[in-house]
Design a protein around this motif. Structure first.
Motif, PDB file in Angstrom:
ATOM      1  N   GLU A  44       0.846  -1.179   0.000  1.00 24.34           N
ATOM      2  CA  GLU A  44       0.000   0.000   0.000  1.00 24.34           C
ATOM      3  C   GLU A  44       0.890   1.239   0.000  1.00 24.34           C
ATOM      4  OE1 GLU A  44      -3.208   0.095   2.894  1.00 24.34           O
ATOM      5  OE2 GLU A  44      -2.824  -2.006   3.302  1.00 24.34           O
ATOM      6  N   HIS A  45       0.606   2.171  -0.896  1.00 23.33           N
ATOM      7  CA  HIS A  45       1.388   3.400  -0.926  1.00 23.33           C
ATOM      8  C   HIS A  45       0.483   4.623  -1.013  1.00 23.33           C
ATOM      9  CE1 HIS A  45       5.291   1.487  -1.103  1.00 23.33           C
ATOM     10  NE2 HIS A  45       4.839   0.682  -2.028  1.00 23.33           N
ATOM     11  N   GLU A  46      -0.791   4.453  -0.658  1.00 21.54           N
ATOM     12  CA  GLU A  46      -1.701   5.571  -0.748  1.00 21.54           C
ATOM     13  C   GLU A  46      -1.405   6.571   0.363  1.00 21.54           C
ATOM     14  OE1 GLU A  46      -2.723   2.454  -0.227  1.00 21.54           O
ATOM     15  OE2 GLU A  46      -3.510   1.770  -2.137  1.00 21.54           O
ATOM     16  N   LEU A  47      -1.247   7.828  -0.005  1.00 21.49           N
ATOM     17  CA  LEU A  47      -1.086   8.865   0.996  1.00 21.49           C
ATOM     18  C   LEU A  47      -2.430   9.074   1.680  1.00 21.49           C
ATOM     19  CD1 LEU A  47       1.071  11.464  -0.947  1.00 21.49           C
ATOM     20  CD2 LEU A  47       1.836   9.785   0.730  1.00 21.49           C
ATOM     21  N   ARG A  48      -2.427   9.029   2.990  1.00 24.42           N
ATOM     22  CA  ARG A  48      -3.647   9.197   3.759  1.00 24.42           C
ATOM     23  C   ARG A  48      -3.667  10.585   4.378  1.00 24.42           C
ATOM     24  NH1 ARG A  48      -7.151   4.404   3.878  1.00 24.42           N
ATOM     25  NH2 ARG A  48      -5.805   2.677   3.311  1.00 24.42           N
ATOM     26  N   ALA A  49      -4.782  11.271   4.235  1.00 30.27           N
ATOM     27  CA  ALA A  49      -4.901  12.618   4.790  1.00 30.27           C
ATOM     28  C   ALA A  49      -4.634  12.595   6.293  1.00 30.27           C
ATOM     29  CB  ALA A  49      -6.293  13.172   4.515  1.00 30.27           C
ATOM     30  N   GLY A  50      -3.739  13.477   6.736  1.00 30.40           N
ATOM     31  CA  GLY A  50      -3.449  13.600   8.151  1.00 30.40           C
ATOM     32  C   GLY A  50      -2.571  12.516   8.728  1.00 30.40           C
ATOM     33  N   ARG A  51      -1.961  11.682   7.878  1.00 28.26           N
ATOM     34  CA  ARG A  51      -1.084  10.614   8.365  1.00 28.26           C
ATOM     35  C   ARG A  51       0.323  10.817   7.836  1.00 28.26           C
ATOM     36  NH1 ARG A  51      -3.812   8.757  12.677  1.00 28.26           N
ATOM     37  NH2 ARG A  51      -5.987   8.365  12.119  1.00 28.26           N
ATOM     38  N   ILE A 104       6.621  21.614   5.732  1.00 28.06           N
ATOM     39  CA  ILE A 104       7.424  20.446   6.087  1.00 28.06           C
ATOM     40  C   ILE A 104       6.792  19.715   7.267  1.00 28.06           C
ATOM     41  CG2 ILE A 104       9.643  19.677   7.005  1.00 28.06           C
ATOM     42  CD1 ILE A 104      10.984  21.862   5.395  1.00 28.06           C
ATOM     43  N   ALA A 105       6.408  20.472   8.297  1.00 26.17           N
ATOM     44  CA  ALA A 105       5.825  19.861   9.489  1.00 26.17           C
ATOM     45  C   ALA A 105       4.550  19.092   9.156  1.00 26.17           C
ATOM     46  CB  ALA A 105       5.535  20.934  10.534  1.00 26.17           C
ATOM     47  N   ARG A 106       3.790  19.577   8.204  1.00 25.81           N
ATOM     48  CA  ARG A 106       2.507  18.962   7.860  1.00 25.81           C
ATOM     49  C   ARG A 106       2.683  17.545   7.312  1.00 25.81           C
ATOM     50  NH1 ARG A 106       0.620  23.056   5.576  1.00 25.81           N
ATOM     51  NH2 ARG A 106       1.264  22.610   3.433  1.00 25.81           N
ATOM     52  N   THR A 107       3.765  17.282   6.619  1.00 19.19           N
ATOM     53  CA  THR A 107       3.996  15.936   6.099  1.00 19.19           C
ATOM     54  C   THR A 107       4.898  15.117   7.023  1.00 19.19           C
ATOM     55  OG1 THR A 107       5.920  16.651   4.786  1.00 19.19           O
ATOM     56  CG2 THR A 107       3.761  16.720   3.727  1.00 19.19           C
ATOM     57  N   LEU A 108       5.788  15.792   7.743  1.00 23.05           N
ATOM     58  CA  LEU A 108       6.762  15.103   8.592  1.00 23.05           C
ATOM     59  C   LEU A 108       6.140  14.624   9.891  1.00 23.05           C
ATOM     60  CD1 LEU A 108       9.825  14.473   8.514  1.00 23.05           C
ATOM     61  CD2 LEU A 108      10.189  16.599   9.792  1.00 23.05           C
ATOM     62  N   GLU A 109       5.278  15.407  10.486  1.00 15.72           N
ATOM     63  CA  GLU A 109       4.650  15.112  11.777  1.00 15.72           C
ATOM     64  C   GLU A 109       3.232  15.706  11.754  1.00 15.72           C
ATOM     65  OE1 GLU A 109       8.005  16.550  13.906  1.00 15.72           O
ATOM     66  OE2 GLU A 109       7.457  18.647  13.661  1.00 15.72           O
ATOM     67  N   PRO A 110       2.331  15.110  10.956  1.00 12.48           N
ATOM     68  CA  PRO A 110       1.084  15.765  10.551  1.00 12.48           C
ATOM     69  C   PRO A 110       0.115  16.119  11.658  1.00 12.48           C
ATOM     70  CG  PRO A 110       1.101  13.448   9.895  1.00 12.48           C
ATOM     71  CD  PRO A 110       2.484  13.785  10.332  1.00 12.48           C
ATOM     72  N   ARG A 111       0.088  15.386  12.770  1.00 13.20           N
ATOM     73  CA  ARG A 111      -0.900  15.683  13.805  1.00 13.20           C
ATOM     74  C   ARG A 111      -0.269  16.248  15.067  1.00 13.20           C
ATOM     75  NH1 ARG A 111      -6.219  11.839  13.194  1.00 13.20           N
ATOM     76  NH2 ARG A 111      -6.297  11.940  10.931  1.00 13.20           N
ATOM     77  N   ALA A 112       0.979  16.648  14.988  1.00 12.38           N
ATOM     78  CA  ALA A 112       1.599  17.380  16.093  1.00 12.38           C
ATOM     79  C   ALA A 112       1.182  18.845  16.001  1.00 12.38           C
ATOM     80  CB  ALA A 112       3.115  17.256  16.014  1.00 12.38           C
ATOM     81  N   SER A 113       1.357  19.581  17.092  1.00 14.00           N
ATOM     82  CA  SER A 113       0.987  20.993  17.098  1.00 14.00           C
ATOM     83  C   SER A 113       1.791  21.770  16.068  1.00 14.00           C
ATOM     84  CB  SER A 113       1.232  21.590  18.485  1.00 14.00           C
ATOM     85  OG  SER A 113       0.354  21.053  19.436  1.00 14.00           O
ATOM     86  N   HIS A 114       1.186  22.826  15.524  1.00 15.37           N
ATOM     87  CA  HIS A 114       1.876  23.732  14.607  1.00 15.37           C
ATOM     88  C   HIS A 114       3.155  24.249  15.288  1.00 15.37           C
ATOM     89  CE1 HIS A 114       2.681  27.352  12.240  1.00 15.37           C
ATOM     90  NE2 HIS A 114       1.819  26.918  11.326  1.00 15.37           N
ATOM     91  N   PRO A 115       4.246  24.388  14.549  1.00 16.01           N
ATOM     92  CA  PRO A 115       5.506  24.858  15.162  1.00 16.01           C
ATOM     93  C   PRO A 115       5.343  26.147  15.970  1.00 16.01           C
ATOM     94  CG  PRO A 115       5.908  24.104  12.926  1.00 16.01           C
ATOM     95  CD  PRO A 115       4.422  24.059  13.119  1.00 16.01           C
ATOM     96  N   GLU A 116       4.541  27.080  15.484  1.00 22.26           N
ATOM     97  CA  GLU A 116       4.361  28.336  16.217  1.00 22.26           C
ATOM     98  C   GLU A 116       3.627  28.113  17.530  1.00 22.26           C
ATOM     99  OE1 GLU A 116       5.737  31.166  15.619  1.00 22.26           O
ATOM    100  OE2 GLU A 116       6.657  30.502  13.734  1.00 22.26           O
ATOM    101  N   LYS A 117       2.702  27.156  17.554  1.00 22.67           N
ATOM    102  CA  LYS A 117       2.013  26.857  18.806  1.00 22.67           C
ATOM    103  C   LYS A 117       2.957  26.224  19.812  1.00 22.67           C
ATOM    104  CE  LYS A 117      -2.768  26.400  17.205  1.00 22.67           C
ATOM    105  NZ  LYS A 117      -3.969  25.521  17.146  1.00 22.67           N
ATOM    106  N   ARG A 118       3.899  25.421  19.323  1.00 22.46           N
ATOM    107  CA  ARG A 118       4.875  24.813  20.235  1.00 22.46           C
ATOM    108  C   ARG A 118       5.767  25.881  20.858  1.00 22.46           C
ATOM    109  NH1 ARG A 118       7.129  19.788  16.603  1.00 22.46           N
ATOM    110  NH2 ARG A 118       5.400  19.966  15.118  1.00 22.46           N
ATOM    111  N   LEU A 119       6.211  26.832  20.038  1.00 26.67           N
ATOM    112  CA  LEU A 119       7.055  27.898  20.574  1.00 26.67           C
ATOM    113  C   LEU A 119       6.265  28.799  21.515  1.00 26.67           C
ATOM    114  CD1 LEU A 119       9.045  28.704  17.333  1.00 26.67           C
ATOM    115  CD2 LEU A 119      10.000  27.772  19.455  1.00 26.67           C
ATOM    116  N   ALA A 120       4.989  29.025  21.217  1.00 24.10           N
ATOM    117  CA  ALA A 120       4.149  29.798  22.131  1.00 24.10           C
ATOM    118  C   ALA A 120       3.981  29.049  23.451  1.00 24.10           C
ATOM    119  CB  ALA A 120       2.787  30.069  21.497  1.00 24.10           C
TER     120      ALA A 120
END
Length: 361
Positions: free
Chosen positions: A6-13, A205-221
């Motif tokens: 299986e190589h289907e890209l899954r939304a949010g994964r 980059i973050a959206r594909t690398l770690e899709p369900r982690a907090s947005h980088p700006e939210k982490r810094l906040a």
């Protein structure tokens, strides 16, 4: 990529595949071949995967290690699997022990341990227990999205606060602020510190690398909010991925310093066991033009292999590329005014849980 999987890209994964573990001789899983499989692929993209959570009932909750590479000897993981979906996660292979894929299963078929607070209380109350800092977030993130509903991490923190037991938390989630009342109170007594992982400042980059982690700006906040509340807070650039995120080292260190972080640490990407082929699939899906270059540099850092499992070198890497990253990192810390002193948490305040009989003093 191998057309037999299986190589289907899954939304949010994060993982573009659901590779089956090969180390244990398990058979590869194939689609059933019915009309539902064909329906899902009509638009050329696989449907989103739903997250499922299974209750796990372990007999103990404190895991121990003797690794010379990590600054703790015990940890607690309220969950198995992680919905954040970080494609590089070194914990992915643990799902193979359940006959599940370290790929998309790892981030969608999760296990929760609701008995963790009671187990923790029991283990802390054992005669002869020796208090040392407990690490949360060493395997899977204690503040991944399902914590919002299960609240197992918070319940564990309540036990630790009661016992005045030191704790470190590593996370990629701004959800850690949900427990700021507990964490700040413990930090005031020298009992808590937080490590926020920031891999990239680029949302794409973050959206594909770690899709369900907090947005980088939210982490810094979140780092700023933790610091303002008096919590010793650090930033981890883990992992650094050559030719994908390594150009951001200086910017992340500078932002960490501006947010008030006490220290910043980094680690070159590690690709143990099934993580390596998953990472290759991810490169082929998202960065095909540089996939070969990335893996060539990773191998140069890891002694000619995809992964270096050896103590002392596995966390730091070796060779010219690793030396260059270290040099850039040190210079960036100097410019940001970060001296990277490790905090010492207090262990002398620990008191065992009261149990059924209340304390006399």
């Amino acid at each position: 990529m191998d057309s037999g999987r299986e190589h289907e890209l899954r939304a949010g994964r994060g993982a573009p595949t659901n590779r089956t573990p090969s180390r244990f001789g398990l058979a590869a899983r194939d689609a059933d071949g019915d009309w539902l499989d064909e329906r899902d692929l009509i638009d050329g993209r696989a449907p989103p995967l739903r997250t499922t959570v299974t209750v796990e009932s372990p007999k103990t909750i404190i895991s121990r290690n003797q690794s010379p590479d990590v600054p703790f000897d015990r940890s607690v993981n309220p969950y198995r699997g992680c919905e954040h979906g970080c494609v590089y996660c070194f914990a992915r292979p643990t799902h193979a022990y359940h006959d599940l894929s370290p790929g998309q299963d790892f981030e969608s078929r999760l296990f929760a341990k609701p008995d963790a607070p009671a187990l923790l209380r029991a283990e802390l109350g054992k005669r002869g227990y020796e208090c040392r800092p407990l690490a949360f977030g060493t395997n899977t993130d204690p503040y991944q999205p399902i914590e919002r509903d299960w609240r197992i991490t918070r319940a564990c923190l309540e036990v630790l606060r009661e016992c005045r037991h030191p704790i470190t938390i590593t996370t990629k989630s701004a959800r850690v602020l949900d427990d700021l009342d507990l964490i700040a109170g413990m930090a005031a007594d020298g009992l808590a510190a937080v490590m926020m992982s920031v891999t990239s400042l680029d949302p794409a980059i973050a959206r594909t690398l770690e899709p369900r982690a907090s947005h980088p700006e939210k982490r810094l906040a979140a780092v700023e909010a933790l610091v303002a509340a008096g919590v010793p807070t650090f930033v981890s650039i883990a992992p650094v991925i050559p030719h994908v995120t390594d150009h951001e080292i200086e910017a992340i260190v500078a932002r960490a310093g501006a947010a008030g972080a006490r220290g910043v640490f980094f680690m070159p990407v590690r690709l143990p066991h099934e993580v390596a082929p998953l990472f290759r699939d991810w490169l082929a899906a998202h960065h095909p033009e540089r996939a070969g270059k990335v893996m060539a540099t990773v191998r140069s850092i890891r002694g000619g292999r995809d992964n270096d499992p050896n103590f002392f070198t596995r966390m730091q890497g070796q060779g010219p590329w690793a030396d260059l990253i270290r040099a850039r990192f040190r210079i960036a810390c100097v410019k940001a005014g970060i001296d990277n002193r490790r905090i010492q948490l207090r262990c002398d305040l620990f008191r065992p849980p009261a149990g059924d009989q209340l304390r006399l003093f």
